[in-house]
Motif scaffolding. Structure first.
Motif, mmCIF file in Angstrom:
data_model
loop_
_atom_site.group_PDB
_atom_site.id
_atom_site.type_symbol
_atom_site.label_atom_id
_atom_site.label_comp_id
_atom_site.label_asym_id
_atom_site.label_seq_id
_atom_site.Cartn_x
_atom_site.Cartn_y
_atom_site.Cartn_z
ATOM 1 N N LEU A 77 0.874 -1.162 -0.007
ATOM 2 C CA LEU A 77 0.154 -0.082 0.148
ATOM 3 C C LEU A 77 0.975 1.360 -0.059
ATOM 4 O O LEU A 77 1.568 1.496 0.954
ATOM 5 C CB LEU A 77 -0.766 0.064 1.110
ATOM 6 N N LEU A 78 0.897 2.229 -1.151
ATOM 7 C CA LEU A 78 1.513 3.271 -0.978
ATOM 8 C C LEU A 78 0.801 4.557 0.017
ATOM 9 O O LEU A 78 -0.452 4.397 -0.116
ATOM 10 C CB LEU A 78 1.320 4.054 -2.468
ATOM 11 N N LEU A 79 1.744 5.116 0.901
ATOM 12 C CA LEU A 79 0.853 6.102 1.523
ATOM 13 C C LEU A 79 1.708 7.473 0.962
ATOM 14 O O LEU A 79 2.620 7.686 1.473
ATOM 15 C CB LEU A 79 1.638 5.688 2.988
ATOM 16 N N ASP A 80 0.860 8.107 0.177
ATOM 17 C CA ASP A 80 1.253 9.305 -0.538
ATOM 18 C C ASP A 80 0.868 10.512 0.709
ATOM 19 O O ASP A 80 1.789 11.390 0.714
ATOM 20 C CB ASP A 80 0.688 9.521 -1.701
ATOM 21 N N ARG A 81 -0.359 10.561 1.024
ATOM 22 C CA ARG A 81 -0.823 11.432 1.955
ATOM 23 C C ARG A 81 -0.379 11.469 3.277
ATOM 24 O O ARG A 81 -0.506 10.257 3.981
ATOM 25 C CB ARG A 81 -2.364 11.536 1.893
ATOM 26 N N GLY A 82 0.007 12.311 3.952
ATOM 27 C CA GLY A 82 0.556 12.462 5.427
ATOM 28 C C GLY A 82 -0.312 11.995 6.365
ATOM 29 O O GLY A 82 -0.024 11.073 7.367
ATOM 30 N N THR A 83 -1.508 12.628 6.107
ATOM 31 C CA THR A 83 -2.372 12.165 7.506
ATOM 32 C C THR A 83 -2.897 10.678 7.182
ATOM 33 O O THR A 83 -2.980 10.044 8.390
ATOM 34 C CB THR A 83 -3.904 12.968 7.169
ATOM 35 N N ASP A 84 -2.855 10.111 6.121
ATOM 36 C CA ASP A 84 -3.060 8.558 5.850
ATOM 37 C C ASP A 84 -1.692 7.711 6.355
ATOM 38 O O ASP A 84 -2.061 6.678 7.160
ATOM 39 C CB ASP A 84 -3.054 8.036 4.264
ATOM 40 N N ALA A 85 -0.731 8.397 6.311
ATOM 41 C CA ALA A 85 0.419 7.687 6.796
ATOM 42 C C ALA A 85 0.500 7.665 8.338
ATOM 43 O O ALA A 85 1.123 6.438 9.031
ATOM 44 C CB ALA A 85 1.862 8.454 6.068
ATOM 45 N N LEU A 86 -0.160 8.688 9.047
ATOM 46 C CA LEU A 86 0.011 8.783 10.474
ATOM 47 C C LEU A 86 -1.377 7.928 10.901
ATOM 48 O O LEU A 86 -1.142 7.024 11.903
ATOM 49 C CB LEU A 86 -0.399 10.211 10.988
ATOM 50 N N LEU A 87 -2.339 7.826 10.153
ATOM 51 C CA LEU A 87 -3.491 6.973 10.629
ATOM 52 C C LEU A 87 -3.004 5.635 10.410
ATOM 53 O O LEU A 87 -3.251 4.879 11.268
ATOM 54 C CB LEU A 87 -4.606 7.173 9.380
ATOM 55 N N ALA A 88 -2.340 5.280 9.455
ATOM 56 C CA ALA A 88 -1.964 3.717 9.345
ATOM 57 C C ALA A 88 -0.907 3.299 10.496
ATOM 58 O O ALA A 88 -1.130 2.216 11.013
ATOM 59 C CB ALA A 88 -1.268 3.555 8.013
ATOM 60 N N ARG A 89 -0.268 4.112 10.961
ATOM 61 C CA ARG A 89 0.846 3.830 12.080
ATOM 62 C C ARG A 89 0.155 3.775 13.293
ATOM 63 O O ARG A 89 0.150 2.756 13.980
ATOM 64 C CB ARG A 89 1.947 5.021 12.089
ATOM 65 N N ILE A 90 -0.800 4.419 13.511
ATOM 66 C CA ILE A 90 -1.530 4.249 14.737
ATOM 67 C C ILE A 90 -2.451 3.401 14.774
ATOM 68 O O ILE A 90 -2.429 2.503 15.990
ATOM 69 C CB ILE A 90 -2.203 5.660 15.146
#
Length: 638
Positions: A77-90
């Motif tokens: 899964l590519l994580l381009d958007r910053g908010t999506d990247a933080l959501l995925a981590r949490i």
């Protein structure tokens, strides 16, 4: 006593605090006090540590179920958007049942950093083993924070990689002392970035733990990229993390001198609750991370089933002797690029190539049918490191003419970037869509204390610039105000068949000094998706194209020859007319679509906009040219 002797004595006295240390008995006593202060109680008695169900974690279960030793299966899964990247981590941290490993270069104490820290500590308290490894040069801001984290919980461990003078934080005199005695060791940093959950799902890429990487900064945000990988390759990630964790350079924070002295003097501090600059935003992210349907829709549904995935990571042994001897990431990327037959798409924030990389591209261009090489990088207006840009600017002729590059430079206010401006907290005009950057007045005035602190941290990807003056570390002033965006993604696509997302800036630091990592996926669907993401970044709305400027009406050959000779000089590259400049696409009936610079009719559809478009030329513009003329020797450390 002479003036010279007095100056030498004053310098020695200033550096004496840097030499203060602890006896072995004091260090052991401080470490024991920290260990004794760690709570042992676990909040959950279930075998799964009360893990939260996660669609992202479920991808790993599917991948392992479909895999055999001969044919491994993964989801990417590519994580381009910053908010999506933080959501995925949490969301992934909450899904952990046994272990979380986090490895990073920068970990800040701003909203994004503290939110992730809170989630990691909560996981430890419910029974998950949490290990956090941070490069010392950019690890949190305060000794008290690191000391409190060392005693946060028995399941929570923090280590710092390659601590300068065995300290958690380094003052200016201490940094000077370390630079004087151990310059190479000081610059050997852990640039590897990884979040791994249960040895099953990993995230790797360009992002650190700081607001700027998750669209949460009101002034400057990075357009970055990570990749989430679920499946058997996560086990390789686990092995690579262990190699770093167990290396002698990874030091438990309770054994560092300044933390030990703090504990012996005042005891173990309490980790105070986070004081979020925007608490409502942090709470909204917490709620979203618990919304299984939302995570499924925004993230898991976009994951691609892929086959072969490799995680390539430089070992810590790279910092034994000469760095290139164990540069696994550099060698792997170089092999991939050399394998290209039709096209190389390379995205890097800092276009400064090592000598071996230059020779590789020169030889590729000499082939009978060389592949097309597309470069996406920063402009002077968008970069967070103008000194590095100056060296890229110096070699534009070489890149375009000798290596055959087609170069696109990112704009500071891109019109179609995957950046969530609404998340920055800046009030958007009523007529302005939240996803479209637009010039607007910054929330903090230029030069304020907040601004100075923010840009000091932006510069920390560069060990050599760690203690440079503030104005050397800030992005250059622009002609208009706004939420600026700078490129930070590091990616590669080969022949639309292989896609790579990693930490390597394709620069000399990555070859010689930093440890780097990369996720390599041989899958046409993934490669096409990554290529489309880069193509969005180089579209006219988001980037200028670099091309040769119009030839002067007279003596054009002499102008070119003198410019080429000047470029080859390590210093005194003073020829005032550079080979190339920036161009803006001008659509019209005769120019419906953008075209590459080598296409006939290019100049009919593009207009030159100067070497440094959008930049408010002044001292920074002059300084950029000075570093172009005199800074070639800095290339290995920049």
């Amino acid at each position: 006593m002479s003036l010279l002797q007095r100056l030498a004595l004053a310098s020695l006295i200033a550096l004496l605090p840097a030499c203060a240390t602890l006896t072995p008995a004091q260090r052991e006593h401080a470490a024991r006090l920290v260990l004794e202060a760690r709570p042992q109680q676990v909040d959950c008695d279930r075998a799964d540590a009360c893990a939260q169900p996660s669609p992202l974690r479920a991808l790993a279960a599917e991948a392992f179920a479909q895999s055999t030793p001969e044919t491994p299966r993964h989801y990417a899964l590519l994580l381009d958007r910053g908010t999506d990247a933080l959501l995925a981590r949490i969301n992934l941290i909450r899904s952990a049942t046994t272990a979380i490993e986090l490895q990073t270069y920068i970990f800040d104490e701003d909203d994004a950093g503290r939110l992730v820290l809170d989630e990691l500590i909560a996981a430890a308290r419910r029974g998950v083993r949490v290990r956090v490894l941070i490069d010392q040069l950019a690890a949190l801001r305060h000794v008290d924070t690191l000391t409190a984290l060392a005693a946060a919980h028995a399941n929570f461990e923090v280590r710092l990689y390659n601590p300068v003078l065995q300290r958690a934080r380094t003052s200016y005199p201490q940094y000077v002392l370390a630079a004087a005695c151990c310059w190479r060791g000081l610059n050997q940093r852990m640039h590897t970035k990884l979040l791994l959950v249960d040895g099953a799902v990993g995230i790797s890429g360009g992002r650190n733990y700081q607001d700027e990487y998750y669209d949460w900064d009101p002034e400057y945000n990075f357009r970055d990229r990570d990749v989430l990988v679920a499946g058997p390759t996560a086990r390789v990630m686990d092995v690579e993390f262990d190699a770093f964790w167990n290396d002698r350079r990874s030091v438990p924070v309770e054994r560092l001198i300044d933390i030990g002295r703090r504990v012996l003097r005042e005891g173990v501090p309490t980790l105070h609750p986070a004081q979020f600059e925007q608490p409502q935003r942090a709470e909204a992210m917490r709620v979203d991370a618990g919304d299984e349907a939302l995570v499924q829709q925004r993230l898991a549904d976009r994951a691609l089933p892929v086959g072969e995935v490799r995680y390539v990571s430089d070992p810590p042994d790279k910092h034994e002797g000469e760095g290139h001897e164990h540069a696994a990431a550099s060698e792997s990327l170089r092999t991939l690029i050399e394998s290209a037959r039709e096209e190389v798409m390379l995205q890097t924030p800092y276009l400064v190539l090592s000598k071996p990389a230059q020779q590789m591209f020169r030889e590729m261009q000499e082939r009978a049918d060389p592949p097309r090489v597309i470069i996406s990088t920063n402009s002077l207006a968008s970069t967070d490191a103008f000194i590095v840009y100056a060296l890229s600017y110096k070699y534009k002729r070489r890149y375009l003419r000798d290596f055959g590059f087609t170069i696109y430079e990112y704009k500071p206010f891109p019109l179609d970037a995957p950046v969530d401006l609404a998340a920055t907290g800046v009030a958007l005009p009523a007529s302005q869509p939240a996803g479209v950057p637009h010039a607007r007045r910054p929330r903090h005035p230029q030069g304020s204390a907040t601004e100075r602190e923010r840009y000091r941290h932006l510069s920390r990807e560069y060990a050599a610039l760690r203690y440079a003056r503030r104005r050397a570390n800030e992005p250059v002033p622009l002609r208009r105000a706004g939420v600026r965006v700078g490129l930070h993604a590091k990616s590669l696509v080969i022949d639309r068949q292989v896609g790579v997302v990693g930490t390597h800036n394709f620069d000399p630091r990555g070859d010689e000094y930093n440890t780097e990592s990369a996720v390599v996926i041989r899958d046409p669907a993934f490669a096409r998706e990554l290529a489309a993401s880069i193509e969005r970044d180089i579209a006219p709305a988001n980037s200028w194209v670099i091309a040769p400027r119009d030839k002067p009406p007279v003596l054009s050959g002499l102008d070119y020859s003198l410019g080429k000779v000047s470029e080859h000089l390590p210093v005194f590259d003073l020829w005032p007319v550079r080979y190339a400049t920036s161009y803006e696409f001008m659509p019209g009936p005769a120019c419906p679509l953008p075209v590459p610079p080598d296409t006939p009719g290019f100049r009919a559809c593009y207009r030159p906009v100067g070497d440094f478009p959008e930049v408010s030329l002044g001292l920074k513009g002059l300084t950029t040219r000075i570093f172009t003329a005199f800074g070639a020797g800095l290339a290995p450390i920049l």
